[in-house]
Design a protein around this motif. Structure first.
Motif, PDB file in Angstrom:
ATOM      1  N   ASP A 198       0.861  -1.460   0.365  1.00  0.00           N
ATOM      2  CA  ASP A 198       0.103  -0.205   0.374  1.00  0.00           C
ATOM      3  C   ASP A 198       0.757   1.334   0.500  1.00  0.00           C
ATOM      4  O   ASP A 198       0.976   2.559  -0.533  1.00  0.00           O
ATOM      5  N   ALA A 199       1.944   1.635   0.813  1.00  0.00           N
ATOM      6  CA  ALA A 199       2.486   2.376   0.974  1.00  0.00           C
ATOM      7  C   ALA A 199       3.683   2.524  -0.088  1.00  0.00           C
ATOM      8  O   ALA A 199       3.434   3.761  -0.637  1.00  0.00           O
ATOM      9  N   PHE A 200       3.805   1.752  -0.613  1.00  0.00           N
ATOM     10  CA  PHE A 200       4.582   1.816  -1.745  1.00  0.00           C
ATOM     11  C   PHE A 200       4.129   1.735  -3.153  1.00  0.00           C
ATOM     12  O   PHE A 200       4.360   3.269  -4.278  1.00  0.00           O
ATOM     13  N   ARG A 201       2.604   1.755  -3.184  1.00  0.00           N
ATOM     14  CA  ARG A 201       1.404   2.747  -4.551  1.00  0.00           C
ATOM     15  C   ARG A 201       1.354   3.827  -4.279  1.00  0.00           C
ATOM     16  O   ARG A 201       0.032   4.485  -4.601  1.00  0.00           O
ATOM     17  N   ILE A 202       2.084   4.444  -3.116  1.00  0.00           N
ATOM     18  CA  ILE A 202       0.934   5.860  -2.197  1.00  0.00           C
ATOM     19  C   ILE A 202       0.283   7.001  -3.466  1.00  0.00           C
ATOM     20  O   ILE A 202       1.665   7.163  -4.041  1.00  0.00           O
ATOM     21  N   PHE A 203      -0.667   7.324  -3.733  1.00  0.00           N
ATOM     22  CA  PHE A 203      -0.490   8.484  -4.418  1.00  0.00           C
ATOM     23  C   PHE A 203      -1.573   9.459  -3.900  1.00  0.00           C
ATOM     24  O   PHE A 203      -0.928  10.509  -3.854  1.00  0.00           O
ATOM     25  N   ASP A 204      -2.509   9.722  -3.780  1.00  0.00           N
ATOM     26  CA  ASP A 204      -3.779  10.779  -2.715  1.00  0.00           C
ATOM     27  C   ASP A 204      -2.917  11.236  -2.298  1.00  0.00           C
ATOM     28  O   ASP A 204      -3.237  12.484  -2.444  1.00  0.00           O
ATOM     29  N   ILE A 262       6.485   3.176 -17.893  1.00  0.00           N
ATOM     30  CA  ILE A 262       6.786   3.307 -15.976  1.00  0.00           C
ATOM     31  C   ILE A 262       5.959   2.447 -15.118  1.00  0.00           C
ATOM     32  O   ILE A 262       5.967   1.809 -13.784  1.00  0.00           O
ATOM     33  N   SER A 263       4.530   2.164 -15.483  1.00  0.00           N
ATOM     34  CA  SER A 263       3.843   1.746 -14.885  1.00  0.00           C
ATOM     35  C   SER A 263       3.833   0.245 -14.699  1.00  0.00           C
ATOM     36  O   SER A 263       3.999  -0.768 -13.654  1.00  0.00           O
ATOM     37  N   VAL A 264       4.767  -0.289 -15.687  1.00  0.00           N
ATOM     38  CA  VAL A 264       5.501  -1.570 -15.755  1.00  0.00           C
ATOM     39  C   VAL A 264       6.022  -2.201 -14.814  1.00  0.00           C
ATOM     40  O   VAL A 264       6.697  -3.298 -13.991  1.00  0.00           O
ATOM     41  N   LEU A 265       6.813  -1.112 -14.203  1.00  0.00           N
ATOM     42  CA  LEU A 265       7.986  -1.512 -13.766  1.00  0.00           C
ATOM     43  C   LEU A 265       7.916  -1.077 -12.323  1.00  0.00           C
ATOM     44  O   LEU A 265       8.057  -1.949 -11.326  1.00  0.00           O
ATOM     45  N   LEU A 266       6.995  -0.374 -11.991  1.00  0.00           N
ATOM     46  CA  LEU A 266       5.733  -0.232 -11.011  1.00  0.00           C
ATOM     47  C   LEU A 266       5.598  -1.587  -9.988  1.00  0.00           C
ATOM     48  O   LEU A 266       5.892  -1.585  -9.416  1.00  0.00           O
ATOM     49  N   VAL A 275       6.626  -3.854  -6.696  1.00  0.00           N
ATOM     50  CA  VAL A 275       5.743  -4.278  -5.992  1.00  0.00           C
ATOM     51  C   VAL A 275       5.615  -5.972  -5.786  1.00  0.00           C
ATOM     52  O   VAL A 275       5.713  -6.823  -4.707  1.00  0.00           O
ATOM     53  N   LEU A 276       5.478  -6.882  -7.631  1.00  0.00           N
ATOM     54  CA  LEU A 276       6.228  -8.437  -6.882  1.00  0.00           C
ATOM     55  C   LEU A 276       7.452  -8.632  -6.960  1.00  0.00           C
ATOM     56  O   LEU A 276       7.745  -9.459  -5.413  1.00  0.00           O
ATOM     57  N   ILE A 277       8.345  -7.645  -6.596  1.00  0.00           N
ATOM     58  CA  ILE A 277       9.214  -8.070  -5.978  1.00  0.00           C
ATOM     59  C   ILE A 277       9.552  -8.043  -4.189  1.00  0.00           C
ATOM     60  O   ILE A 277       9.985  -8.545  -2.621  1.00  0.00           O
ATOM     61  N   SER A 316       6.838  -7.988  -2.674  1.00  0.00           N
ATOM     62  CA  SER A 316       5.611  -9.337  -2.512  1.00  0.00           C
ATOM     63  C   SER A 316       6.949 -10.928  -2.030  1.00  0.00           C
ATOM     64  O   SER A 316       6.905 -11.106  -1.097  1.00  0.00           O
ATOM     65  N   PHE A 317       7.531 -10.135  -3.033  1.00  0.00           N
ATOM     66  CA  PHE A 317       8.513 -12.114  -2.887  1.00  0.00           C
ATOM     67  C   PHE A 317       9.255 -12.209  -1.953  1.00  0.00           C
ATOM     68  O   PHE A 317       9.487 -12.638  -0.964  1.00  0.00           O
ATOM     69  N   ILE A 318      10.263 -10.318  -1.413  1.00  0.00           N
ATOM     70  CA  ILE A 318      10.697 -10.534  -0.226  1.00  0.00           C
ATOM     71  C   ILE A 318      10.100 -10.702   0.438  1.00  0.00           C
ATOM     72  O   ILE A 318      10.663 -11.528   2.070  1.00  0.00           O
ATOM     73  N   ALA A 319       9.428 -10.702   1.656  1.00  0.00           N
ATOM     74  CA  ALA A 319       8.167 -10.149   2.239  1.00  0.00           C
ATOM     75  C   ALA A 319       8.049 -11.549   2.555  1.00  0.00           C
ATOM     76  O   ALA A 319       7.777 -12.066   3.599  1.00  0.00           O
ATOM     77  N   VAL A 320       7.602 -12.327   1.868  1.00  0.00           N
ATOM     78  CA  VAL A 320       6.729 -13.985   1.266  1.00  0.00           C
ATOM     79  C   VAL A 320       8.886 -15.121   2.285  1.00  0.00           C
ATOM     80  O   VAL A 320       8.224 -15.633   2.662  1.00  0.00           O
ATOM     81  N   LYS A 321       8.893 -14.822   1.683  1.00  0.00           N
ATOM     82  CA  LYS A 321      10.547 -15.625   1.792  1.00  0.00           C
ATOM     83  C   LYS A 321      10.954 -14.879   2.990  1.00  0.00           C
ATOM     84  O   LYS A 321      11.466 -15.511   3.555  1.00  0.00           O
ATOM     85  N   GLY A 322      11.181 -13.803   3.322  1.00  0.00           N
ATOM     86  CA  GLY A 322      12.149 -13.291   4.546  1.00  0.00           C
ATOM     87  C   GLY A 322      11.629 -13.674   5.567  1.00  0.00           C
ATOM     88  O   GLY A 322      11.792 -14.109   6.214  1.00  0.00           O
TER      89      GLY A 322
END
Lengths: 320, 437
Positions: free
Chosen positions: A249-255, A290-294, A298-300, A302-308
C-alpha cells in the motif's frame, strides 16, 4: 548413495501411490472448490492480467495520445529512458523512504494498540476498537485534504497551536520544502493506516495460545522475554501479512502526495510519476513502461516479504 | 427430483431478476433512448452558472433548431485539457462544443481533433475581437477556435501604500518600483510562486514584457523547438523572481501561493501590490458584503496596468480566458457553429462579465453600460487585453509549462546565472524524449 537413491525412489513411489488414493469425498470437494472459485479466478485474470499485458504492449511504443499518427514500435527504449533517468531514481528513493518509515512506525504503534485492545477489559473492548478504527474509515482523499488544510500556511491551525515547539512558528510553510512536506505526508499516512495494522496484529495476538505465555511466566520469564520468545514468534504469520499489505500500500501511495504537494519540491512518488506521464503528458508508451516497472517493484516486495518471513500460509492451512 | 417443481419458478425468478438488472444497467449507463438529433453538448469549465444561462438563452433563441446541454469539466485547467484530450483521441462524438483554455488549443488542433471553422462563421465571430484573444485562438495562422471570453492580469494596489511610496499610479510603474515600495514599508507583494500553471504565466509575462519569448519557433516539431530562456529577458525575469523570493517580499507562503492565496494576503494589513485576475474585485466586494472584510479595504484598492519589466517599455500582461471549439467527430458540426455564434454575441459576453466576472474578448461588449458600473476597472482590463501576450502556442505546451514550473519554483531558489540555463537544458531534453518530466 545408490541405497539412498533407491529409498528415495521408494518413498516417492509411495507418495505417488498415496496420491492416487484420494477419497471420492475429497475429489468432489476439490471439484466444488474449483466450481466456486473458478469464475472469480477467471474474472480476476480478465481484470488484472489483461491491463498488465496491454500496458506491457503499449510500453514498447513511442506513442503520444495527441499524436496518433506518429506511433512507432521502439522495443525496450522506453525502459532504457526510464531506468537511465535521475527522476525515476529520485522518485524511487522517495517512495522507499515513505514505505520504510511509515511501515516501521505503523508496526510499532499498531502493535502497541493491539496489546492495549487485547488487554482492555471486556466492556471497553468494543468501544476501543471502534475508536481506533475511525481514521481507517475515512476516505484517503478526505483525510489528505484534512491534513493539508491543517498544515497549510494560510488556512492551517497547526502553526498557531504548536508554536511553542522549537522549529514551529507562524511563518513555517510546511509544503514549501522537501522534508517538512514529506513529514506531513508520512504522518497522515501513519495516522490513517495504523488502525488497519493494529487490527491484523490483534488477530495474531489473540491466536497465541494462553498456556504458552502462562508457562513462560511460571518459568520466570520477564515481559520482554515472553514477548520476544513466545508471543512474537507465534504471531509471525500475522506480522507478515500486516507488513506485506502495508508495504504494498505504502509503495503505491498516491492520494496524499497528489493532494498535498502534487509532487512539488522533490516529493513525487512513483505512482504519481506514472500518472503524470500517462495522464498529464499523455505519453502512453513512456507512462506504460513506468507502470510496468512499478508492477515489477510490487512483485519484488511481495517476494521479499514472503521469503523473508519464511511463513508458508498455504502449508499451515493444510495442517502441515 | 423433489426440488424440481420449486426450482423452475425459482429459476424463472432469477432469469427475470437478471433481465431487469441488465435492462436497468443499460438505461443507467446511457444506452437508453437516444438523444434528439439536434441536442448539442457543451463541455464547460466551472463558473457561477453563466455558461449554463447562455446555453439556455441560445436554446430559446434558436426556436427549436437546436438544444444546448452543458456538461461540467474539472475545475483545474490542466485537468480540463486531460479530459478533453482523452475524449477527443477516443473519437467521442458528444464533444459538440468545448470551452478550452488558449494554451491547450494547438495540441488539440494539430492532430485534427477540432472541426475546421467555416469562413463565414470565422468572419462573423471575430469582428471586433481583441488582438490578444485572437492570438490565443489561432494555430499556424489559422483560426481554430472562437474567442469567447479573455482573461488578463492587472496590477492591484493599496492606494495608501502607493501614496506612501510616492508613486504616481496614473503612469506605468515597474517591478523594481513596486518591489522597493513593498520592501521599504515592510509589506508583501502578491505574486503566485506555487509550482503550478501560475508560475509559467508569471515567467512568460516577465519575459514577454522585456521583449523576449519563451519559445522562438512554436510551430516546429518537438525535437527542433528552440527556447529563449537564456536570453537577457530570461535573466531579467529570473532576477525579479529570485529577488522577491530571497528578500521574502512575497510573504512566508510564497512557495505555495496561488491566485486565491495572493488575494487573501493582499486583503490583509501586509498587502501592498498584487498581480492577479479581475475575479479579485467581485470576490473582495462579496467579502465586504458578507462582513468578513472592512469596507475601508475595498476603498483602499486601486488598479493599473501590469508592471513593466523594463522602464519605459510596454508591458505584456498574461493572457487567459476561454475559446470555443467543435469536436471533429461531432455529429452536429454545423449546428454547433450556429450555437457558438449565438454564445459569443457581445451582449452575452457583457452579461457573462457582470454576472460571472469573466472579461469579454469582444471590444463591443465593453461598451455595455452594465460593465463599467459593475467593473470600474473595465477600461484597464480592455487595455491590458490589447497588450497581453499568450503563453507559447505549441502542441508541446504542457512539457514546456511543467518544465518551467519544476525549475523556477520555489522563487527563493531562482538564480539569474543558473535557473534559465538549467530550465532550458531540462525542457530541451524532455522535448527530445531524453528525460522524464
Amino acid at each position: 548413495m545408490s541405497h539412498e537413491t533407491a529409498t528415495d525412489q521408494k518413498h516417492a513411489g509411495q507418495h505417488r501411490k498415496q496420491k492416487k488414493y484420494v477419497s471420492e469425498r475429497a475429489k468432489s470437494e476439490k471439484r466444488l472448490g474449483w466450481l466456486l472459485a473458478g469464475p472469480a479466478f477467471i474474472m480476476m485474470l480478465l481484470v488484472t492480467l489483461y491491463p498488465i499485458l496491454q500496458a506491457f504492449f503499449d510500453s514498447l511504443f513511442a506513442f503520444r495520445l495527441t499524436a496518433p499518427d506518429e506511433r512507432e514500435f521502439i522495443w525496450f527504449a522506453n525502459y532504457i529512458t526510464v531506468l537511465g533517468d535521475s527522476v525515476w531514481w529520485r522518485d524511487f528513493g522517495v517512495t522507499v523512504i515513505i514505505t520504510v518509515i511509515t511501515v516501521a512506525v505503523e508496526l510499532v504503534l499498531g502493535f502497541a494498540l493491539a496489546i492495549v485492545m487485547n488487554k482492555a477489559i471486556k466492556s471497553l473492548r468494543g468501544l476501543l476498537r471502534t475508536a481506533i478504527l475511525v481514521p481507517y474509515g475515512i476516505i484517503t482523499v478526505v483525510s489528505a485534504y484534512a491534513w493539508f488544510y491543517a498544515f497549510d500556511i494560510n488556512s492551517g491551525y497547526v502553526n498557531s497551536w504548536f508554536g511553542w515547539l522549537p522549529g514551529i512558528d507562524q511563518d513555517l510553510n510546511w509544503f514549501a520544502e522537501f522534508w517538512p512536506s514529506l513529514s506531513v505526508i508520512m504522518a497522515s499516512e501513519i495516522w490513517k493506516t495504523t488502525p488497519f495494522i493494529s487490527l491484523l496484529l490483534l488477530a495474531g495476538l489473540s491466536q497465541v495460545p494462553g498456556e504458552l505465555t502462562e508457562a513462560a511466566e511460571v518459568d520466570g520469564a520477564s515481559w520482554w522475554e515472553r514477548m520476544r520468545k513466545v508471543i512474537i514468534p507465534n504471531m509471525k504469520a500475522a506480522i507478515m501479512v500486516a507488513v506485506l499489505f502495508r508495504a504494498l500500500d505504502a509503495f503505491r501511495i498516491f492520494d496524499n502526495v497528489f493532494i498535498m504537494t502534487n509532487g512539488a519540491h522533490g516529493t513525487e512518488v512513483l505512482s504519481l510519476l506514472a500518472y503524470r506521464t500517462s495522464i498529464t503528458r499523455l505519453e502512453i508508451g513512456l507512462g506504460s513502461a513506468i507502470s510496468v516497472l512499478l508492477f515489477i517493484c510490487v512483485l519484488i516486495i511481495s517476494f521479499i516479504a514472503v521469503k523473508g518471513f519464511k511463513v508458508d500460509l498455504a502449508g499451515s492451512q493444510e495442517g502441515k | 427430483m423433489p426440488n424440481q417443481p420449486a426450482g423452475k419458478p425459482a429459476r424463472k425468478r432469477v432469469t427475470a431478476a437478471m433481465f431487469t438488472l441488465i435492462a436497468s444497467s443499460l438505461v443507467l449507463s446511457g444506452c437508453g433512448p437516444a438523444q434528439a438529433d439536434n441536442t448539442l453538448t457543451w463541455y464547460i469549465n466551472p463558473d457561477d452558472g453563466g455558461q449554463a444561462a447562455i446555453a439556455e438563452k441560445c436554446t430559446e433563441e434558436s426556436g427549436g433548431e437546436y438544444r444546448i446541454e452543458t456538461s461540467l469539466l474539472p475545475s483545474d485547467a490542466a485537468a480540463q485539457r486531460e479530459q478533453l484530450a482523452r475524449r477527443l483521441a477516443a473519437g467521442d462524438a458528444s464533444l459538440d462544443i468545448m470551452s478550452i483554455d488558449p494554451p491547450f488549443i494547438p495540441e488539440l488542433a494539430e492532430p485534427g481533433f477540432l472541426a475546421p471553422i467555416p469562413e463565414d462563421v470565422a468572419e462573423r465571430t471575430t469582428k471586433n475581437v481583441l488582438e490578444g484573444a485572437m492570438a490565443g485562438a489561432t494555430w499556424k495562422d489559422e483560426l481554430v477556435a472562437v474567442p469567447f471570453w479573455a482573461n488578463t492580469q492587472i496590477l492591484w494596489y493599496r492606494k495608501s501604500v502607493a501614496e506612501a511610496a510616492g508613486l504616481d499610479m496614473s503612469k506605468p510603474v515597474t517591478w523594481k518600483q513596486i518591489m522597493d515600495a513593498a520592501m521599504e514599508q515592510d509589506k508583501y507583494l502578491g505574486v503566485q510562486g506555487a509550482q503550478a500553471e501560475s508560475m509559467t504565466v508569471w515567467v512568460n509575462a516577465l519575459i514577454e514584457s522585456s521583449g523576449g519569448e519563451i519559445l522562438k519557433n512554436p510551430e516546429a516539431p518537438a525535437d527542433e523547438l528552440e527556447l529563449g530562456l537564456t536570453s537577457d529577458a530570461g535573466r531579467t525575469a529570473a532576477e525579479i523572481i529570485g529577488t522577491i523570493g530571497d528578500e521574502g517580499l512575497g510573504g512566508p507562503g510564497l512557495a505555495t501561493s496561488t491566485e486565491n492565496d495572493s488575494m487573501i494576503q493582499f486583503q490583509s494589513d501586509k498587502g501592498s501590490f498584487m498581480v492577479n485576475y479581475p475575479f479579485v474585485w467581485p470576490a473582495t466586494k462579496a467579502a465586504v458584503e458578507a462582513g468578513t472584510l472592512e469596507q475601508s479595504v475595498l476603498d483602499d484598492i486601486g488598479w493599473a496596468l501590469y508592471p513593466q519589466t523594463v522602464d519605459g517599455q510596454d508591458t505584456a500582461p498574461p493572457l487567459g480566458g476561454i475559446n470555443l471549439a467543435v469536436g471533429a467527430q461531432s455529429d452536429n458540426v454545423e449546428l454547433a457553429y450556429k450555437a457558438i455564434e449565438c454564445i459569443v454575441q457581445p451582449e452575452n459576453q457583457a452579461t457573462y462579465f457582470v454576472t460571472n466576472g469573466n472579461p469579454p474578448s469582444n471590444v463591443e461588449a465593453y461598451k455595455d453600460p452594465r460593465v463599467e458600473k459593475q467593473f470600474p476597472m473595465a477600461p484597464t482590463i480592455r487595455d491590458s487585453l490589447e497588450l497581453a501576450a499568450p503563453r507559447p502556442q505549441t502542441p508541446y505546451y504542457n512539457e514546456i509549462s511543467t518544465g518551467i514550473q519544476q525549475t523556477w519554483s520555489p522563487p527563493g531558489g531562482v538564480e539569474p546565472d543558473i535557473t534559465p540555463a538549467e530550465s532550458e537544458d531540462f525542457i530541451t531534453a524532455v522535448l527530445r524524449g531524453e528525460k522524464l518530466l
